[in-house]
Write a protein that holds these residues in place. Structure first.
Motif, short mmCIF file in Angstrom:
data_model
loop_
_atom_site.label_atom_id
_atom_site.label_comp_id
_atom_site.label_asym_id
_atom_site.label_seq_id
_atom_site.Cartn_x
_atom_site.Cartn_y
_atom_site.Cartn_z
N LEU A 163 -6.61 -1.66 6.43
CA LEU A 163 -5.96 -2.34 5.18
C LEU A 163 -6.01 -4.11 4.72
O LEU A 163 -6.15 -4.53 4.45
CB LEU A 163 -5.54 -1.84 5.00
CG LEU A 163 -5.61 -0.12 4.50
CD1 LEU A 163 -4.53 -0.02 3.18
CD2 LEU A 163 -7.03 -0.34 3.63
N VAL A 192 -2.68 2.96 -5.03
CA VAL A 192 -2.76 2.51 -4.22
C VAL A 192 -2.27 1.62 -3.98
O VAL A 192 -1.83 1.70 -2.44
CB VAL A 192 -4.07 1.87 -4.03
CG1 VAL A 192 -5.12 0.40 -3.03
CG2 VAL A 192 -5.78 2.69 -4.86
N LEU A 193 -1.94 0.82 -4.29
CA LEU A 193 -0.16 -0.33 -4.77
C LEU A 193 0.18 0.27 -5.23
O LEU A 193 0.40 0.94 -6.70
CB LEU A 193 -1.24 -1.28 -4.88
CG LEU A 193 -2.05 -2.45 -4.17
CD1 LEU A 193 -1.90 -3.54 -4.57
CD2 LEU A 193 -1.57 -2.21 -2.37
N TRP A 233 -5.57 -1.09 -8.80
CA TRP A 233 -5.10 0.11 -7.69
C TRP A 233 -3.79 0.05 -8.22
O TRP A 233 -2.81 1.56 -7.18
CB TRP A 233 -4.97 -1.19 -6.37
CG TRP A 233 -6.19 -1.37 -6.13
CD1 TRP A 233 -7.87 -0.42 -6.08
CD2 TRP A 233 -7.13 -2.02 -4.75
NE1 TRP A 233 -8.40 -1.03 -5.11
CE2 TRP A 233 -8.01 -1.84 -4.55
CE3 TRP A 233 -5.80 -2.97 -3.81
CZ2 TRP A 233 -8.71 -2.71 -3.23
CZ3 TRP A 233 -6.57 -3.47 -3.07
CH2 TRP A 233 -7.88 -4.01 -2.52
N TYR A 244 0.93 -1.13 0.15
CA TYR A 244 -0.44 -0.09 -0.24
C TYR A 244 0.91 1.44 0.11
O TYR A 244 1.72 1.05 1.10
CB TYR A 244 -0.84 -0.18 1.06
CG TYR A 244 -2.16 -0.65 1.51
CD1 TYR A 244 -3.74 -0.98 0.33
CD2 TYR A 244 -2.45 -2.36 1.55
CE1 TYR A 244 -4.22 -1.20 0.49
CE2 TYR A 244 -3.21 -3.40 1.92
CZ TYR A 244 -4.45 -2.12 1.06
OH TYR A 244 -5.25 -3.38 1.03
N SER A 262 -7.69 -5.60 1.68
CA SER A 262 -6.86 -6.34 1.21
C SER A 262 -7.53 -7.91 0.72
O SER A 262 -7.61 -8.10 0.14
CB SER A 262 -5.42 -7.49 1.95
OG SER A 262 -5.87 -7.34 2.64
#
Length: 432
Positions: free
Chosen positions: A23, A73-74, A68, A12, A46
């Motif tokens: 998360l 996001v990632l 993501w 993340y 997740s």
């Protein structure tokens, strides 16, 4: 023997680090329905990758992961590393704080017959198929399995202890466990990790379905690739490795709960009496204590009545399953042979998918289910020891299903490992 690799984890975005506890998620095989529904409400938890929803869950997880990545996001770490993972925990009735020390890396998905990675439990085919589909679509290991190696010299622990002082994440998970993640980038230290594991066999502690999913995926891709070398990313699997010589490695028991029984209580006890010494007990909440440390002893809570069962030693030799002594001596083998096969008439192969049988780790939950009428009986057992796990693994045999519960469980969501060609570290030399 065991080939491990550092990797560049997808994690993340650091801007979300202060929300990491929102998360993460339990592993797919232990998350309860209530936990799932709560976690699904967070659109970037997740669990959407590890236990996806939808008509085509694996495809939806792959689509979401790509979104993501594109939306930041990632993010993928720039340098390959070994990810150190410590879990601090306590057990009921004990003031000691335990710490399970380990590290996360990629490891080759060895076939069982290669004798590098050893299993101790059977898998359920449907669960393996789900994991294969998820791996095919996402090309990502969304959570690490748990493996054990033996190192009496504790060569790697000083480097892990130093690394954990500067963590990436610190959080408390659903088990009440404090999880801490750090990373090692130093080339020489990574080389030491790689070289230390080269001479080791690995015992698979937890995650048999996910590992077998990687193994079957590797076989499929190998057959499709006429130029297969063994170094392709699809050959590897994400694993959390801990030293089995640590005192803080805990295994908890998994009890059996039976919803229905096609005979009266009196008939059941009469059949049990052929094989067991049956001692009535006043308090069902003490069943786990009265069997503690006793071989081939079980607690039975049947229709509101509590009993201690102890196998008559002379009947143990009647076990005719084709297992080595290491497996026949296990409490759970005794339970599944004499109670389920001989008394209940449910034969060994049918026991794996027996719909009326459930596996419950929480002792008081077992008692409650019988008390409320959800179940007819509960069978309480002792935990399997680490020594028993080792002896069974090295015998080449496997234990009855759901024999071990290594505690605490690894959590999902700290990091993800890609097996895409352009995102994978292909060999130790590439980063050393």
């Amino acid at each position: 023997m065991a080939e491990i690799l550092p990797f560049r984890a997808w994690r993340y975005n650091d801007k979300l680090s202060d929300k990491i506890d929102e998360l993460t998620a339990p592993l797919f095989d232990v998350v309860s329905e209530k936990q799932r529904q709560a976690l699904y409400r967070n659109p970037i938890n997740s669990i959407h990758l590890s236990v996806p929803l939808g008509n085509k869950p694996a495809l939806e997880a792959a689509t979401l992961m790509q979104q993501w990545k594109e939306n930041g996001v990632l993010l993928q770490d720039h340098l390959p590393g070994i990810y150190v993972y410590y879990q601090y925990f306590r057990l009921p009735g004990n003031d000691k704080e335990y710490v399970r020390k380990g590290f996360i890396c990629n490891i080759k998905a060895y076939d069982w017959k290669e004798g590098v990675l050893l299993r101790h439990e059977n898998t359920i085919p449907s669960a393996v198929n789900d994991r294969i589909a998820l791996l095919e679509e996402t090309e990502t290991n969304t959570s690490p399995t748990h493996g054990l190696y033996s190192d009496e010299a504790f060569v790697l622990e000083p480097y892990m202890d130093e690394s954990i002082l500067t963590p990436l994440y610190v959080t408390e998970d659903y088990q009440g466990v404090r999880d801490v993640l750090a990373v090692i980038h130093d080339h020489q230290v990574i080389r030491l990790f790689v070289e230390t594991l080269q001479g080791k066999q690995i015992l698979l502690a937890d995650g048999h379905h996910r590992y077998e999913g990687s193994l079957e995926y590797r076989k499929k891709r190998t057959e499709q690739n006429p130029n297969h070398t063994g170094l392709e990313p699809y050959n590897y699997h994400l694993m959390y490795l801990t030293n089995s010589e640590h005192d803080d490695l805990r295994i908890l028991p998994t009890h059996r709960v039976l919803r229905n029984l096609d005979m009266t209580d009196e008939e059941f006890l009469e059949k049990l009496n052929v094989y067991f010494i049956i001692t009535p007990k006043e308090d069902p909440l003490e069943l786990n204590e009265v069997i503690a440390g006793k071989q081939w002893a079980f607690g039975l809570f049947l229709s509101g009545n509590a009993y201690k069962l102890r196998l008559k030693p002379e009947v143990h030799a009647e076990i005719d399953w084709n297992f080595p002594k290491e497996v026949k001596d296990l409490d759970l083998t005794v339970m599944h042979y004499f109670i389920f096969e001989k008394v209940l008439g449910v034969y060994r192969k049918a026991q794996r998918d027996y719909k009326d049988l459930s596996y419950v780790r929480n002792f008081t939950s077992c008692i409650r289910q019988v008390d409320t009428g959800e179940a007819r009986l509960a069978l309480i057992t002792n935990e399997v020891t680490m020594d028993q796990v080792k002896r069974v693994c090295h015998s080449g045999a496997i234990m009855p299903q759901k024999s071990t519960f290594f505690y605490p469980k690894v959590i999902s969501g700290f990091l993800f490992s890609s097996i895409k060609e352009d995102e994978f570290v292909t060999s130790p030399a590439a980063c050393l």
